[in-house]
Design an enzyme around this catalytic site. Sequence first.
Site, PDB file in Angstrom:
ATOM      1  N   ALA A 127       0.822  -1.207   0.000  1.00  0.00           N
ATOM      2  CA  ALA A 127       0.000   0.000   0.000  1.00  0.00           C
ATOM      3  C   ALA A 127       0.858   1.259   0.000  1.00  0.00           C
ATOM      4  O   ALA A 127       1.589   1.511   0.958  1.00  0.00           O
ATOM      5  CB  ALA A 127      -0.899  -0.003   1.235  1.00  0.00           C
ATOM      6  N   TYR A 180       9.102  10.046  -4.525  1.00  0.00           N
ATOM      7  CA  TYR A 180       8.648   8.651  -4.434  1.00  0.00           C
ATOM      8  C   TYR A 180       9.805   7.748  -3.995  1.00  0.00           C
ATOM      9  O   TYR A 180       9.687   6.979  -3.029  1.00  0.00           O
ATOM     10  CB  TYR A 180       8.096   8.201  -5.792  1.00  0.00           C
ATOM     11  CG  TYR A 180       7.837   6.726  -5.890  1.00  0.00           C
ATOM     12  CD1 TYR A 180       6.880   6.119  -5.076  1.00  0.00           C
ATOM     13  CD2 TYR A 180       8.550   5.929  -6.789  1.00  0.00           C
ATOM     14  CE1 TYR A 180       6.651   4.756  -5.156  1.00  0.00           C
ATOM     15  CE2 TYR A 180       8.325   4.569  -6.872  1.00  0.00           C
ATOM     16  CZ  TYR A 180       7.366   3.986  -6.052  1.00  0.00           C
ATOM     17  OH  TYR A 180       7.148   2.632  -6.136  1.00  0.00           O
ATOM     18  N   GLY A 219      12.086  13.790 -13.436  1.00  0.00           N
ATOM     19  CA  GLY A 219      12.314  12.655 -12.528  1.00  0.00           C
ATOM     20  C   GLY A 219      12.650  11.352 -13.225  1.00  0.00           C
ATOM     21  O   GLY A 219      12.861  10.336 -12.571  1.00  0.00           O
TER      22      GLY A 219
HETATM   23  N1  UFG Z   1       6.882   7.019 -21.142  1.00  0.00           N
HETATM   24  C1  UFG Z   1       6.621   7.724 -22.273  1.00  0.00           C
HETATM   25  N2  UFG Z   1       5.312   8.064 -22.521  1.00  0.00           N
HETATM   26  C2  UFG Z   1       4.300   7.741 -21.668  1.00  0.00           C
HETATM   27  C3  UFG Z   1       4.603   7.017 -20.503  1.00  0.00           C
HETATM   28  C4  UFG Z   1       5.918   6.674 -20.267  1.00  0.00           C
HETATM   29  O1  UFG Z   1       7.492   8.044 -23.070  1.00  0.00           O
HETATM   30  O2  UFG Z   1       3.143   8.114 -21.934  1.00  0.00           O
HETATM   31  C5  UFG Z   1       8.282   6.633 -20.896  1.00  0.00           C
HETATM   32  C6  UFG Z   1       8.831   7.216 -19.601  1.00  0.00           C
HETATM   33  O3  UFG Z   1       9.344   8.491 -19.821  1.00  0.00           O
HETATM   34  C7  UFG Z   1       9.876   6.179 -19.242  1.00  0.00           C
HETATM   35  C8  UFG Z   1       9.319   4.876 -19.784  1.00  0.00           C
HETATM   36  O4  UFG Z   1       8.328   5.238 -20.736  1.00  0.00           O
HETATM   37  O5  UFG Z   1      11.057   6.459 -19.923  1.00  0.00           O
HETATM   38  C9  UFG Z   1       8.673   4.030 -18.720  1.00  0.00           C
HETATM   39  O6  UFG Z   1       7.785   4.859 -17.993  1.00  0.00           O
HETATM   40  P1  UFG Z   1       6.740   4.273 -16.947  1.00  0.00           P
HETATM   41  O7  UFG Z   1       5.928   5.430 -16.458  1.00  0.00           O
HETATM   42  O8  UFG Z   1       6.016   3.115 -17.536  1.00  0.00           O
HETATM   43  O9  UFG Z   1       7.636   3.693 -15.791  1.00  0.00           O
HETATM   44  P2  UFG Z   1       8.806   4.435 -14.975  1.00  0.00           P
HETATM   45  O10 UFG Z   1      10.078   3.895 -15.513  1.00  0.00           O
HETATM   46  O11 UFG Z   1       8.652   5.883 -14.882  1.00  0.00           O
HETATM   47  O12 UFG Z   1       8.456   3.934 -13.520  1.00  0.00           O
HETATM   48  C10 UFG Z   1       8.989   2.782 -13.024  1.00  0.00           C
HETATM   49  C11 UFG Z   1       8.122   2.317 -11.871  1.00  0.00           C
HETATM   50  C12 UFG Z   1       8.266   3.235 -10.705  1.00  0.00           C
HETATM   51  C13 UFG Z   1       9.731   3.471 -10.412  1.00  0.00           C
HETATM   52  C14 UFG Z   1      10.432   4.014 -11.618  1.00  0.00           C
HETATM   53  C15 UFG Z   1      11.879   4.305 -11.363  1.00  0.00           C
HETATM   54  O13 UFG Z   1       6.755   2.235 -12.251  1.00  0.00           O
HETATM   55  O14 UFG Z   1       7.654   2.646  -9.587  1.00  0.00           O
HETATM   56  O15 UFG Z   1      10.310   3.056 -12.625  1.00  0.00           O
HETATM   57  O16 UFG Z   1      12.217   5.490 -12.034  1.00  0.00           O
HETATM   58  F1  UFG Z   1       9.858   4.372  -9.428  1.00  0.00           F
END
Ligand code: UFG
Length: 325
Positions: free
Chosen positions: A73, A140, A280
Amino acid sequence: MKILVTGGAGYIGSIVTEYLIEAGHEVVIVDNLSTGHREAVDERATFHHGDLLDGDFIRGVLGDGIEAVCHFAAFSLVSESVADPLKYYRNNIGGAVSLVGAMAETGVEHFLFSSTAAVYGEPDETPITEDAPLRPVNAYGNTKLAIERLLADSAGAWGLKSLSLRYFNAAGASRLHGEDHDPETHLIPIILGVVLGVRTELIVYGDDYDTPDGTCIRDYIHVKDLATAHVLALERLAAGVTGAVNLGNGQGFSVLDVVRAAGEVTGREIPYRIGPRRPGDPPILVASSRRAEELLGWERAQPGIETIIEDAYQWHRTYPHGYGS
Ligand code: UFG
């Protein structure tokens, strides 16, 4: 074992619950349904609708024979945490402090923690091992790291035994459950929303990173493999194994790799446009999963990005607007 799963109505929590029950455990779920879904609560589990910040409530749940806790959670959107850090510190750290405090009072000593690759920030080396410096670049990640430290301090103070599982990019779906966030910010569900016509566009956040195609590289791990790792981790925890473990595939895919793979799996051309970087976002996050393999005896059953996308696609086709569909 009788296990408390906090956040069992959420994406990863619901799928881990499914696997724990199938492995023969008894599961009790606590969720305040602030981001989780009542429909995602496994009907074989006991469900308590309530908040971790309510100490009396959580002590009551723990006191009813709970032997171990899996703590999912939390709020988990990186960009939201950058814009509203207080929301994350209050809920994520506050919830964990209340839960661990209630565990100390009721004598529950085993804790499996849903941590994240975000604790590493922008690592110097890839693949990332658990010994890499911990330098989160967003609120986060800071809240998850603070909780890892609380767990280590509690081990010294009163004997808490914990394993922190640092997830890389969880994706895919199980037989019963899938990903349904509001707002959805994750790449694969957004791509599939475009394929299914419930979203108008995909924006690729930045193509000027120092990577081969300029887009960010991530390590996508099937949520079913994550669930298997939790079942193993609980066994290892009971046998005295503690610390932190990465859960990833060890393989990196750029945003454009994922778009291409999704095009192949769905048989659709996926339109996208390049937008600015998202605050971020580290450029590359790829796990070394060696410790998980050695400590947990973990073997991934579905490492391919295509299988991950295919399973997610199947779930999103059934629930194009999420659980309410
Ligand atoms: N992305 C896009 N377009 C979108 C959504 C995402 O280009 O509409 C890109 C993001 O910029 C990133 C990649 O796709 O480069 C993956 O993004 P996500 O949002 O799917 O996942 P994140 O890597 O941001 O997040 C994951 C986990 C988090 C963790 C993070 C560490 O979900 O819990 O990695 O940075 F904190």
